[in-house]
Write a protein that holds these residues in place. Structure first.
Motif, mmCIF file in Angstrom:
data_model
loop_
_atom_site.group_PDB
_atom_site.id
_atom_site.type_symbol
_atom_site.label_atom_id
_atom_site.label_comp_id
_atom_site.label_asym_id
_atom_site.label_seq_id
_atom_site.Cartn_x
_atom_site.Cartn_y
_atom_site.Cartn_z
ATOM 1 N N ALA A 48 -37.666 -18.086 20.003
ATOM 2 C CA ALA A 48 -37.594 -16.657 20.343
ATOM 3 C C ALA A 48 -38.016 -16.423 21.795
ATOM 4 O O ALA A 48 -37.368 -15.647 22.513
ATOM 5 N N HIS A 49 -39.070 -17.091 22.237
ATOM 6 C CA HIS A 49 -39.513 -16.922 23.628
ATOM 7 C C HIS A 49 -38.495 -17.494 24.611
ATOM 8 O O HIS A 49 -38.278 -16.923 25.679
ATOM 9 N N LEU A 51 -35.202 -17.737 24.069
ATOM 10 C CA LEU A 51 -34.055 -16.821 24.069
ATOM 11 C C LEU A 51 -34.370 -15.546 24.850
ATOM 12 O O LEU A 51 -33.500 -15.004 25.534
ATOM 13 N N GLN A 52 -35.605 -15.084 24.749
ATOM 14 C CA GLN A 52 -36.011 -13.906 25.515
ATOM 15 C C GLN A 52 -35.885 -14.172 27.017
ATOM 16 O O GLN A 52 -35.403 -13.324 27.764
ATOM 17 N N LYS A 53 -36.282 -15.368 27.450
ATOM 18 C CA LYS A 53 -36.154 -15.717 28.871
ATOM 19 C C LYS A 53 -34.679 -15.775 29.281
ATOM 20 O O LYS A 53 -34.315 -15.321 30.363
ATOM 21 N N ASP A 55 -32.235 -14.125 27.918
ATOM 22 C CA ASP A 55 -31.712 -12.762 27.873
ATOM 23 C C ASP A 55 -32.187 -11.933 29.065
ATOM 24 O O ASP A 55 -31.515 -10.991 29.463
ATOM 25 N N GLN A 56 -33.323 -12.280 29.620
ATOM 26 C CA GLN A 56 -33.886 -11.497 30.720
ATOM 27 C C GLN A 56 -33.682 -12.194 32.065
ATOM 28 O O GLN A 56 -34.608 -12.302 32.866
ATOM 29 N N THR A 62 -36.192 -15.964 35.178
ATOM 30 C CA THR A 62 -37.504 -16.469 34.754
ATOM 31 C C THR A 62 -38.261 -17.023 35.961
ATOM 32 O O THR A 62 -39.456 -16.764 36.128
ATOM 33 N N GLU A 85 -39.445 -24.506 25.179
ATOM 34 C CA GLU A 85 -39.281 -23.437 24.202
ATOM 35 C C GLU A 85 -38.008 -23.604 23.381
ATOM 36 O O GLU A 85 -38.059 -23.510 22.143
#
Length: 168
Positions: A48-49, A51-53, A55-56, A62, A85
């Motif tokens: 999840a972390h 994928l968050q990176k 996505d952002q 990052t 991750e």
């Protein structure tokens, strides 16, 4: 009078590291299930972390965020974080290379603590509470191994079988 032997026995070679020698089968099974749940939970959080990176802003976004936080070599640090991750998370879900992934994850969390979260304790204040718990879980998995419900155990069983099949 009990007919049960009091002589200690050693655990079979397939017992997870976390199960004590001579532990009953039910206890070993419980340890295996607990290790599986821990791996699935931590692997899911790691993915999840990652994928968050992605996505952002992906690697570049990052790295820019890491640079803004004063993290040295931000592009290399971002690549390391994403690899641990995403790749490490998938490996943990499978129970593959668990000790290596656990240590790398703990190192990743040590960096997060040092550069971002060390000024407070509670996560709601931007502190290291969650970072510490995740790092410790990584170290526990590194120390205990993945358990019998894992690719690591399957590989170990296969190696033992292959060695036993080769005449000395």
């Amino acid at each position: 009078m009990s007919t049960r032997s009091t002589t200690p026995t050693s655990a079979p070679a397939s017992a997870p590291t976390g199960a004590p020698a001579g532990a009953p089968a039910a206890r070993r099974a419980l340890v295996d299930v607990a290790l599986l749940v821990g791996r699935l939970a931590l692997g899911g959080v790691m993915i999840a972390h990652g994928l968050q990176k992605l996505d952002q802003g992906g690697l570049a976004g990052t790295a820019d965020g890491f640079a803004a936080m004063g993290i040295p070599a931000p592009t290399a640090a971002a690549a390391f974080a994403l690899a641990v991750e995403l790749g490490g998370g998938v490996l943990l879900l499978l129970g593959a290379l668990t000790p290596v992934v656990g240590v790398l994850w703990a190192l990743n969390m040590a960096g997060a603590w040092w550069f971002v979260h060390r000024d407070a304790f509670f996560a709601s204040d931007g502190g290291y509470e969650l970072v510490m718990a995740l790092a410790v879980l990584g170290l526990v998995l590194a120390a205990t191994g993945a358990g019998r419900l894992s690719v690591d155990a399957l590989v170990a069983r296969r190696r033992r079988t292959d060695r036993a099949a080769v005449p000395a």
